[in-house]
Design a protein around this motif. Structure first.
Motif, mmCIF file in Angstrom:
data_model
loop_
_atom_site.group_PDB
_atom_site.id
_atom_site.type_symbol
_atom_site.label_atom_id
_atom_site.label_comp_id
_atom_site.label_asym_id
_atom_site.label_seq_id
_atom_site.Cartn_x
_atom_site.Cartn_y
_atom_site.Cartn_z
ATOM 1 N N GLY A 53 0.815 -1.217 0.000
ATOM 2 C CA GLY A 53 0.000 0.000 0.000
ATOM 3 C C GLY A 53 0.845 1.261 0.000
ATOM 4 O O GLY A 53 0.562 2.209 -0.732
ATOM 5 N N SER A 54 1.901 1.259 0.791
ATOM 6 C CA SER A 54 2.771 2.428 0.830
ATOM 7 C C SER A 54 3.453 2.655 -0.513
ATOM 8 O O SER A 54 3.575 3.790 -0.981
ATOM 9 C CB SER A 54 3.818 2.274 1.931
ATOM 10 N N GLY A 55 3.879 1.561 -1.145
ATOM 11 C CA GLY A 55 4.493 1.683 -2.461
ATOM 12 C C GLY A 55 3.517 2.175 -3.510
ATOM 13 O O GLY A 55 3.845 3.043 -4.338
ATOM 14 N N LEU A 56 2.310 1.644 -3.484
ATOM 15 C CA LEU A 56 1.287 2.099 -4.440
ATOM 16 C C LEU A 56 0.914 3.552 -4.203
ATOM 17 O O LEU A 56 0.726 4.317 -5.151
ATOM 18 C CB LEU A 56 0.039 1.221 -4.336
ATOM 19 N N ARG A 57 0.822 3.924 -2.946
ATOM 20 C CA ARG A 57 0.454 5.305 -2.623
ATOM 21 C C ARG A 57 1.496 6.276 -3.161
ATOM 22 O O ARG A 57 1.151 7.323 -3.735
ATOM 23 C CB ARG A 57 0.319 5.483 -1.111
ATOM 24 N N ALA A 58 2.758 5.924 -3.009
ATOM 25 C CA ALA A 58 3.819 6.793 -3.521
ATOM 26 C C ALA A 58 3.739 6.905 -5.038
ATOM 27 O O ALA A 58 3.923 7.994 -5.593
ATOM 28 C CB ALA A 58 5.183 6.247 -3.098
ATOM 29 N N ARG A 59 3.428 5.809 -5.707
ATOM 30 C CA ARG A 59 3.339 5.847 -7.169
ATOM 31 C C ARG A 59 2.089 6.570 -7.641
ATOM 32 O O ARG A 59 2.118 7.257 -8.658
ATOM 33 C CB ARG A 59 3.364 4.429 -7.724
ATOM 34 N N ILE A 60 0.976 6.439 -6.919
ATOM 35 C CA ILE A 60 -0.275 7.087 -7.333
ATOM 36 C C ILE A 60 -0.229 8.582 -7.050
ATOM 37 O O ILE A 60 -0.593 9.399 -7.886
ATOM 38 C CB ILE A 60 -1.484 6.446 -6.623
ATOM 39 N N ARG A 61 0.238 8.958 -5.886
ATOM 40 C CA ARG A 61 0.170 10.353 -5.465
ATOM 41 C C ARG A 61 1.339 11.209 -5.950
ATOM 42 O O ARG A 61 1.161 12.362 -6.287
ATOM 43 C CB ARG A 61 0.127 10.425 -3.941
ATOM 44 N N HIS A 62 2.523 10.654 -5.920
ATOM 45 C CA HIS A 62 3.697 11.494 -6.134
ATOM 46 C C HIS A 62 4.383 11.261 -7.468
ATOM 47 O O HIS A 62 5.306 11.991 -7.793
ATOM 48 C CB HIS A 62 4.704 11.285 -4.984
ATOM 49 N N ARG A 63 3.977 10.263 -8.190
ATOM 50 C CA ARG A 63 4.521 9.981 -9.528
ATOM 51 C C ARG A 63 6.016 10.249 -9.609
ATOM 52 O O ARG A 63 6.470 11.167 -10.282
ATOM 53 C CB ARG A 63 3.782 10.800 -10.579
ATOM 54 N N ARG A 64 6.791 9.463 -8.888
ATOM 55 C CA ARG A 64 8.247 9.597 -8.918
ATOM 56 C C ARG A 64 8.754 9.538 -10.354
ATOM 57 O O ARG A 64 8.269 8.750 -11.158
ATOM 58 C CB ARG A 64 8.897 8.464 -8.132
ATOM 59 N N PRO A 65 9.756 10.362 -10.680
ATOM 60 C CA PRO A 65 10.315 10.304 -12.032
ATOM 61 C C PRO A 65 10.922 8.928 -12.310
ATOM 62 O O PRO A 65 11.591 8.345 -11.467
ATOM 63 C CB PRO A 65 11.408 11.383 -12.027
ATOM 64 N N GLY A 66 10.653 8.423 -13.483
ATOM 65 C CA GLY A 66 11.209 7.135 -13.872
ATOM 66 C C GLY A 66 10.363 5.946 -13.476
ATOM 67 O O GLY A 66 10.692 4.817 -13.835
ATOM 68 N N THR A 67 9.301 6.146 -12.724
ATOM 69 C CA THR A 67 8.434 5.033 -12.364
ATOM 70 C C THR A 67 7.194 5.068 -13.242
ATOM 71 O O THR A 67 6.636 6.140 -13.502
ATOM 72 C CB THR A 67 8.000 5.092 -10.878
ATOM 73 N N PRO A 68 6.766 3.911 -13.686
ATOM 74 C CA PRO A 68 5.557 3.897 -14.521
ATOM 75 C C PRO A 68 4.321 4.192 -13.674
ATOM 76 O O PRO A 68 4.304 3.879 -12.476
ATOM 77 C CB PRO A 68 5.526 2.468 -15.063
ATOM 78 N N PRO A 69 3.324 4.787 -14.273
ATOM 79 C CA PRO A 69 2.097 5.034 -13.502
ATOM 80 C C PRO A 69 1.419 3.699 -13.162
ATOM 81 O O PRO A 69 1.630 2.689 -13.817
ATOM 82 C CB PRO A 69 1.235 5.864 -14.452
#
Length: 154
Positions: A53-69
Motif C-alpha cells: 500500500g505504501s508503495g502504491l500510494r507513492a506511485r499514485i500520489r507522487h509519480r516519482r520520475p522514472g516510475t511507470p504510472p
C-alpha cells in the motif's frame, strides 16, 4: 465503490466471536492444543499489504520520475485484495477473540488453557495487523481526485 467501514468489520468480528465462543464452550475438551505461531501468517500478510500500500500510494500520489504510472486494473486488484483481507482478518479476529474469551478465565487453573491463551492472543494481534494492513492498502489506492480530507478508518 466505497471504503470499507471499520464498524462493519467490528460487527462481523463480534458476531463471529460470539458464535466461536459458543462452539468452543461445547467442544473445547476435544480440541487439540493450539500451536503458538498459529496466527502469525495473518500478521505477515498484514505487514506485506501495508508495504504494498505504501508503495502504491507513492506511485499514485507522487509519480516519482522514472516510475511507470499505476495501471487502473492493478489498483482495482489491490483494492479487491484489501477488501477481502480486511473481511478475512475481521473473521479471524472474531475467531481468536471467541477462543480467548473462553480460555483466558481458565488460564490460572488449566495448563492447556494457559498455553491456548497465549496462542489466541498472538492470533488476535496478528489478525488485527491484517485488518490494519488491508485498510491501509485500500486507502492508499485512492486517486488524488478522491481526496476529501478524510483519514483512513473514518
Amino acid at each position: 465503490m466505497t471504503l470499507t467501514r471499520p464498524r462493519h468489520l467490528f460487527a462481523v468480528a463480534l458476531v463471529t466471536a460470539l458464535l466461536v465462543n459458543l462452539l468452543v464452550r461445547l467442544t473445547y475438551n476435544s480440541l487439540p492444543p493450539l500451536p503458538l505461531p498459529a496466527g502469525v501468517t495473518l500478521g505477515v500478510l498484514g505487514v506485506a499489504e501495508a508495504l504494498v500500500g505504501s508503495g502504491l500510494r507513492a506511485r499514485i500520489r507522487h509519480r516519482r520520475p522514472g516510475t511507470p504510472p499505476v495501471q487502473p486494473l492493478t489498483a482495482a486488484r489491490a483494492v479487491l485484495v484489501a477488501k477481502a483481507s480486511s473481511l478475512a482478518g475481521a473473521i479471524m479476529a472474531g475467531v481468536w477473540a471467541g477462543l480467548l474469551a473462553h480460555v483466558l478465565p481458565r488460564a490460572a487453573d488449566v495448563t492447556a488453557a494457559a498455553a491456548d491463551s497465549i496462542a489466541a492472543g498472538v492470533g488476535l494481534a496478528c489478525a488485527l495487523v491484517l485488518v490494519g494492513g488491508a485498510l491501509w492498502l485500500e486507502w492508499c489506492c485512492r486517486t488524488p481526485d478522491d481526496d476529501s480530507g478524510d483519514e483512513p478508518g473514518e
